[in-house]
Scaffold this motif. Structure first.
Motif, short mmCIF file in Angstrom:
data_model
loop_
_atom_site.label_atom_id
_atom_site.label_comp_id
_atom_site.label_asym_id
_atom_site.label_seq_id
_atom_site.Cartn_x
_atom_site.Cartn_y
_atom_site.Cartn_z
N LYS A 30 76.29 52.33 135.71
CA LYS A 30 76.33 52.01 134.27
C LYS A 30 76.10 53.26 133.41
CE LYS A 30 72.96 49.09 134.68
NZ LYS A 30 72.92 49.02 136.13
N THR A 31 75.03 53.98 133.73
CA THR A 31 74.67 55.14 132.91
C THR A 31 75.76 56.20 133.00
OG1 THR A 31 72.35 54.65 133.30
CG2 THR A 31 72.86 56.86 132.49
N THR A 32 76.25 56.44 134.20
CA THR A 32 77.30 57.44 134.41
C THR A 32 78.58 57.05 133.65
OG1 THR A 32 76.42 57.81 136.63
CG2 THR A 32 78.66 58.61 136.21
N GLY A 60 64.35 52.48 128.03
CA GLY A 60 63.25 53.44 128.12
C GLY A 60 63.21 54.23 129.41
N ARG A 61 64.36 54.50 129.99
CA ARG A 61 64.33 55.19 131.29
C ARG A 61 64.76 56.65 131.19
NH1 ARG A 61 66.96 51.35 135.04
NH2 ARG A 61 67.29 53.25 136.21
N GLN A 62 65.20 57.07 130.02
CA GLN A 62 65.66 58.45 129.83
C GLN A 62 66.81 58.81 130.78
OE1 GLN A 62 65.02 60.56 127.41
NE2 GLN A 62 63.42 59.39 126.40
N MET A 171 76.76 51.59 124.55
CA MET A 171 75.42 51.23 125.00
C MET A 171 75.32 51.22 126.52
SD MET A 171 73.28 47.69 124.65
CE MET A 171 72.77 47.75 122.95
N ASP A 172 74.37 51.98 127.04
CA ASP A 172 74.01 51.90 128.44
C ASP A 172 73.08 50.68 128.52
OD1 ASP A 172 73.18 52.27 131.03
OD2 ASP A 172 72.06 54.13 130.65
N ALA A 173 73.65 49.56 128.89
CA ALA A 173 72.99 48.25 128.68
C ALA A 173 72.20 47.78 129.90
CB ALA A 173 74.07 47.23 128.30
#
Ligand SMILES: Nc1ncnc2c1ncn2[C@@H]1O[C@H](COP(=O)(O)OP(=O)(O)OP(=O)(O)O)[C@@H](O)[C@H]1O
Ligand SMILES: [Mg+2]
Length: 350
Positions: A30-32, A60-62, A171-173
């Protein structure tokens, strides 16, 4: 790739969308993919700063700071990347507590008072806030940046004749299992707030989230569990009246055998060993051990390819546009991320 595009379409598939929500099973990328999509959306402008995209994270994971090898993000929009044609990617780590303080400040001019309250522990935020309220603060802040107009004088939008501060927000959801509840703030706060500012905020959020401005994309691997989660996720999302976007198959592996050989290799007897041997002889590799090992590798590859094809077919039930991103052998650095972004553009996703 249903929408695939060796011949790139004149318009990207989601040109009317300004909020791209990227979900998927945990660990599928997801983040990638959110990062690559932001880069893809930021590219293609004609002058420096022509296109500006904001990436937001809500857990909140940075993860975004890590992805772009930047220092941890404060509750503040920061530029994290520039595309070769001058597009900009900004990032924001949305924190519910900060969003609440900002909200109180904005609507009640309670900024310093809220801070004092917090210092004295009157708001034991993390433990006392209802999850529904937390979500509405996170989605509320997201919708605020989606709607923010350039002339508001906030953020990075000065000096440009743009309508909105950001051309798009990605959004990185949260993962598939939680996404519909997270976005469906209406039903979440309905028991908590029937009237008043929270209710109004929830209504405003729902107006953005259920509109054609929003699309929820699902990242998946070609494996049974994430594919099943994608199918369930699409169904849940649609049942809640939220706009489903595309399916992004991540970490797809290259197919190295032609189709007839694949079928043969997947069968119990596998590839014809004599034929393999004959093929290997000219390069001096006709050793029986090498032949056996290669035949086993070919069988494994073929079985995986066939299983992946089944999963791809199952995904077609979503009737959503599909995109496919390759597995990067060297991991995801900025070069890899740019490659994924180009791939998304080539396939018409951005
Ligand atoms: N296309 C790819 N090729 C190679 N590695 C990848 C690819 N996509 C993602 N990865 C790697 O897979 C891992 C998981 O990716 P990522 O962190 O983006 O997933 P996620 O869905 O955001 O995970 P989480 O659920 O923990 O937030 C990371 O190490 C990332 O670098
Ligand atoms: Mg992540």
């Amino acid at each position: 790739m249903t929408n695939a595009a060796d011949a790139r379409q004149t318009k990207p598939d989601w040109s009317a969308v300004r909020l791209h929500v990227v979900t998927g099973k945990g660990g599928t990328g997801k983040t990638t993919v959110a990062g690559a999509l932001a880069l893809a959306l930021a590219a293609g402008g004609e002058r420096p700063g022509a296109r500006r995209v904001l990436l937001v994270e809500v857990e909140g994971r940075q993860g975004l700071a890590q992805l772009f090898e930047a220092a941890p993000l404060p509750y503040e929009e920061r530029r994290v990347a520039v595309t070769p044609d001058g597009g900009e990617v900004w990032a924001l780590a949305i924190d519910a507590e900060q969003a609440l303080l900002e909200y109180l400040d904005m609507f009640y001019k309670l900024g310093p008072a809220a801070r004092v309250l917090r210092r004295f522990g009157a708001i034991d935020f993390a433990t006392t806030i209802a999850p529904g309220i937390r979500d509405v603060l996170l989605t509320g802040k997201t919708c605020e940046v989606v709607r923010r107009r350039a002339e508001s004088g906030q953020g990075p939008g000065h000096g440009h004749d743009r309508v909105f501060d950001y051309d798009a927000v990605v959004m990185d959801a949260p993962p598939t299992g939680r996404i519909t509840r997270f976005l469906n703030v209406n039903s979440e706060v309905s028991g908590l707030a029937r009237v008043g500012p929270i209710r109004n905020q929830a209504d405003a959020v729902m107006r953005v989230l259920t509109s054609a401005q929003t699309a929820v994309h699902f990242v998946t691997l070609l494996e049974e569990m994430p594919v099943q989660e994608t199918l369930d996720g699409f169904a849940d999302l649609r049942a809640a009246g939220l706009p489903a976007g595309g399916v992004i198959v991540n970490q797809a592996r290259p197919i190295v055998l032609p189709e007839d050989r694949l079928k043969k290799a997947a069968q119990p007897g596998g590839l014809d060993q004599a034929e393999l041997e004959a093929g290997l002889a000219p390069v001096g590799l006709a050793d029986p051990e090498v032949v056996t090992a290669l035949a086993a590798l070919a069988a494994e590859h073929a079985q995986r390819v066939l299983l992946e094809a089944e999963q791809r077919e199952a995904l077609a039930a979503t009737e959503a546009p599909m995109y496919e991103l390759p597995l990067l052998g060297d991991g995801v650095d900025r070069v890899g991320l740019d490659l994924l972004a180009r791939e998304l553009r080539r396939q018409g996703a951005a």
